[in-house]
Design an enzyme around this catalytic site. Sequence first.
Site, PDB file in Angstrom:
ATOM      1  N   SER A 168      45.725  38.962  38.040  1.00 23.41           N
ATOM      2  CA  SER A 168      45.146  37.857  38.735  1.00 23.41           C
ATOM      3  C   SER A 168      44.930  38.562  40.334  1.00 23.41           C
ATOM      4  O   SER A 168      44.282  39.591  40.476  1.00 23.41           O
ATOM      5  CB  SER A 168      46.223  36.659  38.728  1.00 23.41           C
ATOM      6  OG  SER A 168      45.567  35.662  39.600  1.00 23.41           O
ATOM      7  N   TYR A 182      36.058  32.539  43.113  1.00 18.65           N
ATOM      8  CA  TYR A 182      37.044  33.714  42.430  1.00 18.65           C
ATOM      9  C   TYR A 182      38.496  33.143  42.318  1.00 18.65           C
ATOM     10  O   TYR A 182      39.056  33.056  41.219  1.00 18.65           O
ATOM     11  CB  TYR A 182      36.977  34.985  43.568  1.00 18.65           C
ATOM     12  CG  TYR A 182      37.889  35.898  43.288  1.00 18.65           C
ATOM     13  CD1 TYR A 182      37.777  36.789  42.244  1.00 18.65           C
ATOM     14  CD2 TYR A 182      38.946  36.146  43.857  1.00 18.65           C
ATOM     15  CE1 TYR A 182      38.447  37.815  42.061  1.00 18.65           C
ATOM     16  CE2 TYR A 182      39.819  37.220  43.639  1.00 18.65           C
ATOM     17  CZ  TYR A 182      39.590  38.025  42.745  1.00 18.65           C
ATOM     18  OH  TYR A 182      40.564  39.102  42.493  1.00 18.65           O
ATOM     19  N   LYS A 186      41.239  32.939  39.105  1.00 17.87           N
ATOM     20  CA  LYS A 186      42.382  33.668  39.077  1.00 17.87           C
ATOM     21  C   LYS A 186      43.426  32.691  38.859  1.00 17.87           C
ATOM     22  O   LYS A 186      44.628  32.975  38.214  1.00 17.87           O
ATOM     23  CB  LYS A 186      42.315  34.392  39.985  1.00 17.87           C
ATOM     24  CG  LYS A 186      41.514  35.654  40.246  1.00 17.87           C
ATOM     25  CD  LYS A 186      41.893  36.636  39.021  1.00 17.87           C
ATOM     26  CE  LYS A 186      41.043  37.892  39.232  1.00 17.87           C
ATOM     27  NZ  LYS A 186      41.150  39.042  38.436  1.00 17.87           N
TER      28      LYS A 186
HETATM   29  N1  LIG Z   1      40.806  45.462  44.472  1.00 13.35           N
HETATM   30  C1  LIG Z   1      41.396  44.392  44.908  1.00 13.35           C
HETATM   31  O1  LIG Z   1      41.665  44.348  46.263  1.00 13.35           O
HETATM   32  C2  LIG Z   1      41.882  43.337  44.222  1.00 13.35           C
HETATM   33  C3  LIG Z   1      42.904  42.287  44.567  1.00 13.35           C
HETATM   34  C4  LIG Z   1      43.135  41.310  43.607  1.00 13.35           C
HETATM   35  C5  LIG Z   1      42.933  41.464  42.577  1.00 13.35           C
HETATM   36  N2  LIG Z   1      42.210  42.324  41.770  1.00 13.35           N
HETATM   37  C6  LIG Z   1      41.704  42.127  40.497  1.00 13.35           C
HETATM   38  O2  LIG Z   1      42.199  43.497  39.754  1.00 13.35           O
HETATM   39  C7  LIG Z   1      41.256  43.728  38.790  1.00 13.35           C
HETATM   40  C8  LIG Z   1      40.516  45.172  38.948  1.00 13.35           C
HETATM   41  O3  LIG Z   1      40.059  45.070  40.095  1.00 13.35           O
HETATM   42  P1  LIG Z   1      39.564  46.475  40.910  1.00 13.35           P
HETATM   43  O4  LIG Z   1      39.235  46.191  42.242  1.00 13.35           O
HETATM   44  O5  LIG Z   1      40.023  47.693  40.273  1.00 13.35           O
HETATM   45  O6  LIG Z   1      37.959  46.464  40.314  1.00 13.35           O
HETATM   46  P2  LIG Z   1      36.786  47.407  39.830  1.00 13.35           P
HETATM   47  O7  LIG Z   1      37.043  48.790  40.690  1.00 13.35           O
HETATM   48  O8  LIG Z   1      35.658  46.984  40.200  1.00 13.35           O
HETATM   49  O9  LIG Z   1      36.813  47.700  38.223  1.00 13.35           O
HETATM   50  C9  LIG Z   1      36.686  46.564  37.582  1.00 13.35           C
HETATM   51  C10 LIG Z   1      36.813  46.983  36.251  1.00 13.35           C
HETATM   52  O10 LIG Z   1      36.315  46.144  35.291  1.00 13.35           O
HETATM   53  C11 LIG Z   1      35.184  46.322  34.236  1.00 13.35           C
HETATM   54  N3  LIG Z   1      34.615  45.038  33.889  1.00 13.35           N
HETATM   55  C12 LIG Z   1      34.005  44.310  34.822  1.00 13.35           C
HETATM   56  N4  LIG Z   1      33.429  43.146  34.276  1.00 13.35           N
HETATM   57  C13 LIG Z   1      33.790  43.511  32.706  1.00 13.35           C
HETATM   58  C14 LIG Z   1      33.287  42.808  31.478  1.00 13.35           C
HETATM   59  N5  LIG Z   1      32.486  41.760  31.796  1.00 13.35           N
HETATM   60  N6  LIG Z   1      33.748  43.279  30.544  1.00 13.35           N
HETATM   61  C15 LIG Z   1      34.391  44.443  30.190  1.00 13.35           C
HETATM   62  N7  LIG Z   1      34.879  45.249  31.747  1.00 13.35           N
HETATM   63  C16 LIG Z   1      34.393  44.683  32.663  1.00 13.35           C
HETATM   64  C17 LIG Z   1      34.638  47.379  35.159  1.00 13.35           C
HETATM   65  O11 LIG Z   1      33.870  48.263  34.256  1.00 13.35           O
HETATM   66  P3  LIG Z   1      32.222  47.669  34.080  1.00 13.35           P
HETATM   67  O12 LIG Z   1      31.624  47.262  35.213  1.00 13.35           O
HETATM   68  O13 LIG Z   1      31.498  48.901  33.725  1.00 13.35           O
HETATM   69  O14 LIG Z   1      32.185  46.713  32.885  1.00 13.35           O
HETATM   70  C18 LIG Z   1      35.687  48.127  35.717  1.00 13.35           C
HETATM   71  O15 LIG Z   1      36.322  49.094  34.652  1.00 13.35           O
HETATM   72  C19 LIG Z   1      40.072  42.666  38.683  1.00 13.35           C
HETATM   73  O16 LIG Z   1      40.627  41.700  37.820  1.00 13.35           O
HETATM   74  C20 LIG Z   1      40.332  42.073  40.379  1.00 13.35           C
HETATM   75  O17 LIG Z   1      39.929  40.686  40.185  1.00 13.35           O
HETATM   76  C21 LIG Z   1      41.775  43.219  42.892  1.00 13.35           C
END
Ligand SMILES: NC(=O)c1ccc[n+]([C@@H]2O[C@H](COP(=O)([O-])OP(=O)(O)OC[C@H]3O[C@@H](n4cnc5c(N)ncnc54)[C@H](OP(=O)(O)O)[C@@H]3O)[C@@H](O)[C@H]2O)c1
Length: 322
Positions: A168, A182, A186
């Site tokens: 989340s 968003y 979540k």
């Molecule tokens: N970074 C932050 O600050 C943060 C903070 C809180 C929570 N989060 C959560 O942590 C998780 C990872 O975030 P991140 O920042 O690491 O994101 P990221 O670098 O953009 O990575 C997202 C991953 O999800 C895959 N993805 C996206 N849509 C998809 C779909 N429909 N089907 C299958 N795969 C999919 C992407 O690959 P493809 O695009 O190739 O599909 C990628 O591997 C997310 O749920 C995000 O909401 C992130």
Amino acid sequence: MIIIFIFVLLSSVFYFFLRKKRSYNLENEHYLITGGSSGIGLALATVAVWLGCSVTIVARSKVKLEKAKESLLSELKNTKQKVLTFSVDVSNKDNDLVSIVKEAEKCSGPITVLVNCAGTSVCHPFLDTPKEQFSKMLDVNFLGSVHMTQAVLPLMKERKSGSVVFVSSIAGLMGLYGYSAYSASKFALLGLAESLQMEMKPFNISITVSFPPDTDTPGFEEEMKNKPLETQLISESGGLFSAEEVASNLLNDILDKKFMSTVGFVSKFICTLCSAMCPINSFFDLALQMVTMGLCRVVGAIVLWNFDKIIKQCAVEKEKEK
Ligand SMILES: NC(=O)c1ccc[n+]([C@@H]2O[C@H](COP(=O)([O-])OP(=O)(O)OC[C@H]3O[C@@H](n4cnc5c(N)ncnc54)[C@H](OP(=O)(O)O)[C@@H]3O)[C@@H](O)[C@H]2O)c1
């Protein structure tokens, strides 16, 4: 009261350091990680591989999956470990995730941990958020997790073992300026996880919800491009963490079968404050929550008052610019 407070605080510090010293061997484990080709998902896959685990990563882009696979293969610790990739959109209910799961298990053995990390974000004030973004957030962040969990869970249930993780966000515990679409997607994960953990207890399946703060990933970089100033100023207060830090912490919490997982003081504070009817992580966390909840609420109110001040200030600046 003060003595209890000091006792709980010292015990928690003691517990924290004890836990840090533990080392795990995940040989014979198989982690399936959606969103494992980038950011937090890839960092988690890497840490799991370091500990001897086989991993299956799922995402859409074949190019990113190949690059991630190459990097994971270079980190393998033993010859039994396998790295598999599957290109699929988890948000589409018509995609055959059951076949992917079966193929992954045939090649790398039973999936012991499922991590639903695939996600995306959008950050605009409510009235500026395109209608389709509300459904996109729910489709990817919420339904994507539902679809993959429905594909994996029957096998775990049959084996009476396993862990399911939902990634989340701190914005999935408290609504923040600009995150109406968003945050809603979540928040939905927490409701799902709370229900599921009650249902899965008899089957020895643990549920963990991860609430990462701002984490330095490609996804975060993308989000920063259109982030309103108000959101930037508000979220800055939680700090920026590396994907490796978030992933290592999450892995520990999965292995400890914790329900709530986060990293950093501010995020731990928010988790404590929002934990009232959440499943209990551990005796120490419960004791800490009991002793500090009232104080946390007061501090929380001050934080919210400060956020309101930021938003008012930005509104005044915008008015001046007009
Ligand atoms: N970074 C932050 O600050 C943060 C903070 C809180 C929570 N989060 C959560 O942590 C998780 C990872 O975030 P991140 O920042 O690491 O994101 P990221 O670098 O953009 O990575 C997202 C991953 O999800 C895959 N993805 C996206 N849509 C998809 C779909 N429909 N089907 C299958 N795969 C999919 C992407 O690959 P493809 O695009 O190739 O599909 C990628 O591997 C997310 O749920 C995000 O909401 C992130």
